[in-house]
Motif scaffolding. Structure first.
Motif, PDB file in Angstrom:
ATOM      1  N   ALA A 366       0.780  -1.112   0.085  1.00  0.00           N
ATOM      2  CA  ALA A 366      -0.041  -0.003  -0.295  1.00  0.00           C
ATOM      3  C   ALA A 366       0.803   1.186  -0.138  1.00  0.00           C
ATOM      4  N   ALA A 367       2.222   1.332   0.750  1.00  0.00           N
ATOM      5  CA  ALA A 367       2.978   2.222   0.863  1.00  0.00           C
ATOM      6  C   ALA A 367       3.448   2.721  -0.717  1.00  0.00           C
ATOM      7  N   LYS A 368       4.009   1.514  -1.611  1.00  0.00           N
ATOM      8  CA  LYS A 368       4.158   1.898  -2.743  1.00  0.00           C
ATOM      9  C   LYS A 368       3.041   2.179  -3.684  1.00  0.00           C
ATOM     10  N   ALA A 369       2.018   1.805  -3.436  1.00  0.00           N
ATOM     11  CA  ALA A 369       0.942   2.619  -4.040  1.00  0.00           C
ATOM     12  C   ALA A 369       0.404   3.794  -3.911  1.00  0.00           C
ATOM     13  N   CYS A 370       1.218   4.651  -2.809  1.00  0.00           N
ATOM     14  CA  CYS A 370       0.911   5.842  -2.397  1.00  0.00           C
ATOM     15  C   CYS A 370      -0.224   5.997  -1.832  1.00  0.00           C
ATOM     16  N   ALA A 371      -0.797   5.036  -1.102  1.00  0.00           N
ATOM     17  CA  ALA A 371      -1.714   5.121  -0.137  1.00  0.00           C
ATOM     18  C   ALA A 371      -1.407   5.653   1.125  1.00  0.00           C
ATOM     19  N   ASP A 372      -2.446   6.304   1.980  1.00  0.00           N
ATOM     20  CA  ASP A 372      -2.125   6.599   3.420  1.00  0.00           C
ATOM     21  C   ASP A 372      -2.170   5.561   4.430  1.00  0.00           C
ATOM     22  N   VAL A 373      -0.874   5.060   4.591  1.00  0.00           N
ATOM     23  CA  VAL A 373      -0.499   3.726   5.278  1.00  0.00           C
ATOM     24  C   VAL A 373      -1.201   3.860   6.652  1.00  0.00           C
ATOM     25  N   ARG A 374      -1.202   5.376   7.215  1.00  0.00           N
ATOM     26  CA  ARG A 374      -1.851   5.491   8.532  1.00  0.00           C
ATOM     27  C   ARG A 374      -3.316   5.119   8.687  1.00  0.00           C
ATOM     28  N   ALA A 375      -3.959   4.776   7.662  1.00  0.00           N
ATOM     29  CA  ALA A 375      -5.112   4.469   7.684  1.00  0.00           C
ATOM     30  C   ALA A 375      -5.366   3.008   7.991  1.00  0.00           C
ATOM     31  N   GLY A 376      -4.232   2.160   7.923  1.00  0.00           N
ATOM     32  CA  GLY A 376      -4.540   0.745   8.146  1.00  0.00           C
ATOM     33  C   GLY A 376      -4.784   0.442   9.527  1.00  0.00           C
ATOM     34  N   PRO A 377      -4.084   0.908  10.583  1.00  0.00           N
ATOM     35  CA  PRO A 377      -4.653   0.916  12.004  1.00  0.00           C
ATOM     36  C   PRO A 377      -6.043   1.191  12.250  1.00  0.00           C
ATOM     37  N   VAL A 378      -6.395   2.469  11.765  1.00  0.00           N
ATOM     38  CA  VAL A 378      -7.669   2.704  11.869  1.00  0.00           C
ATOM     39  C   VAL A 378      -8.725   1.965  11.645  1.00  0.00           C
ATOM     40  N   PHE A 379      -8.371   1.068  10.553  1.00  0.00           N
ATOM     41  CA  PHE A 379      -9.247  -0.082   9.788  1.00  0.00           C
ATOM     42  C   PHE A 379      -9.869  -0.981  10.965  1.00  0.00           C
ATOM     43  N   TRP A 380      -8.804  -1.587  11.575  1.00  0.00           N
ATOM     44  CA  TRP A 380      -8.937  -2.434  12.839  1.00  0.00           C
ATOM     45  C   TRP A 380      -9.695  -1.971  14.137  1.00  0.00           C
ATOM     46  N   GLN A 381      -9.307  -0.889  14.068  1.00  0.00           N
ATOM     47  CA  GLN A 381     -10.002  -0.042  15.534  1.00  0.00           C
ATOM     48  C   GLN A 381     -11.752   0.113  15.122  1.00  0.00           C
ATOM     49  N   GLN A 382     -11.687   0.297  13.719  1.00  0.00           N
ATOM     50  CA  GLN A 382     -13.275   0.394  13.300  1.00  0.00           C
ATOM     51  C   GLN A 382     -13.981  -0.916  13.476  1.00  0.00           C
ATOM     52  N   MET A 383     -13.227  -1.965  12.966  1.00  0.00           N
ATOM     53  CA  MET A 383     -13.913  -3.298  13.156  1.00  0.00           C
ATOM     54  C   MET A 383     -14.094  -3.639  14.643  1.00  0.00           C
ATOM     55  N   GLU A 384     -13.113  -3.408  15.462  1.00  0.00           N
ATOM     56  CA  GLU A 384     -13.392  -3.640  16.837  1.00  0.00           C
ATOM     57  C   GLU A 384     -14.545  -3.025  17.313  1.00  0.00           C
ATOM     58  N   ILE A 385     -14.650  -1.676  17.121  1.00  0.00           N
ATOM     59  CA  ILE A 385     -15.829  -1.089  17.716  1.00  0.00           C
ATOM     60  C   ILE A 385     -17.249  -1.499  16.841  1.00  0.00           C
ATOM     61  N   SER A 386     -17.302  -1.774  15.571  1.00  0.00           N
ATOM     62  CA  SER A 386     -18.344  -2.347  14.826  1.00  0.00           C
ATOM     63  C   SER A 386     -18.805  -3.662  15.696  1.00  0.00           C
TER      64      SER A 386
END
Length: 498
Positions: A366-386
């Motif tokens: 994802a980093a080499k694809a120019c994505a914001d890698v800081r969004a990775g941990p946020v996804f798993w936090q969202q999954m936990e709350i969901s």
């Protein structure tokens, strides 16, 4: 018969009839008509040609034969030779197609054979252990004593045999070590990646049959978004051979399962519920990178290889359990305990390790694809709350095949700085200063504070209403002749107003 009659097959003659009439011996083509046997001799002394699998088409060109080449005809009855009145043109013989009476049979991939033999191996181990137990119980006491003495005398030979067995197992491990792509980790690989590419085709056909009614068309915007993200990840990671050598194909399944997976042959399957779970394209890039990491590293082949070795070693223990336990019920209990120990000590910890490695490699993709890698941990936090909001039970990590959401968040937080450096070396645009992790934490904190305030306000309102309209401690006794319905209605007023 003229030249065209000699050089061209008749259109109404079938291929099999032509083959019966044609013979080739030492570069000589012969074919029969009803009255004559015609012969064409080639200039080259090539090897005999086999006509049993191919038939030939003849064409005529305008150039003349050289003088050394003659087209002759021999009469079957007289045996006289004569030259053609017309010096003919070259005859070109070329194969056009092959005959196949049946399709070619393909061998089953090694993992499929292992899956088929796995229950048979267990059954053989159980029968062998049970037979050993019955044999031992049927022995007289004196023969048992003789057998023990024989074992004591041969103890060094038996120890040597065990050491030799362990040596061959160690040699097997050393000769099947492989280096993991991207991470460079040493691993045991019994089944090759090519075997799993064949198996992936069978699996892909099964999934396509299962999801054929719920696959989104390629014109659907959701399919197009996933297609663009996958192709972008593959294009930005062309330096990895395992990515550039695979043709990535996307399938979006309309279903409520929050899941996505990628087969070793590049078939990407993602459910619409997963698209609804991600907040933006950066999280989607991370998820797809994680699943593509499983395929490029070959985690399926690695996990099957370890499971295969552990299964073979556990067969020895399974045989010993059925041989030692005095009753079948105890043997069944011992087998169940052995299965659970293998799951909790080998299978599930190893699966969690592979998931953590896929998180690491997926973050790099994802980093080499120019994505914001800081969004990775946020996804798993969202999954936990969901999951908490849906009321799903929290499973302990040691019982799961995946790391817990909290552990994944902590691991990704440690890997984010390295991924940001990698992203900076790939000529990617500058990221915004606002960190998605900080924004998400503040948003969750604000939501919790508002929820607490709302809860306190509701309690205060309930208390005020309770003081204004207190409920009677004892139900009133109806007067003589008073209507019963009106009394019930009046007693229910405070409850309805609350």
């Amino acid at each position: 018969m003229d030249l065209i009659g000699i050089c061209l097959f008749k259109r109404n003659v079938s291929i099999l009839t032509t083959l019966n009439r044609c013979r080739i011996f030492n570069s000589v083509v012969r074919w029969r008509d009803q009255k004559k046997l015609y012969t064409y001799k080639s200039l080259s002394d090539s090897a005999p040609t086999d006509l049993t699998r191919t038939y030939f088409s003849f064409s005529v060109r305008g150039s003349l034969f050289p003088k050394s080449l003659s087209l002759t005809s021999r009469s079957r009855r007289l045996g006289t030779e004569f030259k053609s009145p017309i010096q003919a043109v070259p005859v070109i013989i070329q194969p056009t197609r092959e005959f196949h009476t049946s399709g070619r049979l393909k061998a089953l991939p090694a993992p499929v054979i292992w899956l088929v033999l796995k229950p048979i191996q267990k059954l053989v181990a159980i029968i062998l252990g049970r037979s050993i137990r019955k044999w031992w119980l049927a022995l007289p006491a004196n023969k048992k004593q003789l057998f023990r003495e024989w074992m004591r005398r041969r103890r060094w030979h038996l120890a040597g045999a065990g050491a030799g067995f362990m040596f061959f197992i160690s040699l097997f491990f050393l000769t099947h070590l492989d280096e993991s792509p991207v991470t460079g980790r040493s691993r045991l690989l019994v089944f090759s990646r090519e075997n799993f590419l064949e198996l992936a085709q069978f699996t892909s056909d099964g999934y396509m049959e299962e999801f054929k009614e719920s696959l989104l068309p390629a014109s659907d915007p959701r399919h197009q978004v996933v297609e663009q993200v996958v192709q972008h990840i593959a294009q930005r990671n062309q330096d990895i051979a395992e990515i550039s050598s695979v043709s990535w194909t996307v399938h979006v399944v309309d279903g409520p399962t929050v899941n996505a997976f990628v087969l070793p042959n590049g078939e990407v399957f993602i459910f619409t519920a997963m698209l609804e779970a991600v907040a933006d394209v950066h999280q989607l890039t991370f998820i797809l990178g994680h699943e593509m990491a499983h395929a490029l590293i070959g985690h399926a082949a690695e996990q099957a290889s370890l499971s295969h070795v552990v299964e073979l070693l556990s067969l020895i223990l399974l045989t010993a359990i059925w041989a030692i336990c005095p009753r079948d019920s105890l043997a069944v209990l011992g087998q169940w305990i052995q299965t659970k120990l293998v799951q909790f000590l080998f299978d599930r910890p190893f699966s969690r390790k592979l998931e953590a490695e896929a998180d690491q490699v997926g973050l790099q993709l994802a980093a080499k694809a120019c994505a914001d890698v800081r969004a990775g941990p946020v996804f798993w936090q969202q999954m936990e709350i969901s999951e908490q909001l849906r009321g799903e039970p929290t499973i302990p990590e040691w019982l799961s095949t995946h790391p817990s959401h909290q552990n994944r968040v902590r691991q990704l937080d440690r890997l984010v700085p390295e991924a940001l450096e990698l992203r900076g070396r790939c000529d990617c645009p500058t990221l915004p200063a606002a960190d998605p992790r900080v924004i998400f934490s503040k948003s969750v904190r604000l939501i919790l504070e508002n929820a607490k305030k709302q809860e306190v306000m509701e309690k205060e309102e309930n208390n005020e209403k309770g003081r204004m309209l207190p409920l009677p401690q004892t139900p009133p006794v109806p007067a003589q002749g008073a209507p019963l319905g009106g009394l019930l209605a009046s007693s229910a007023l405070p409850q309805n107003s609350a």
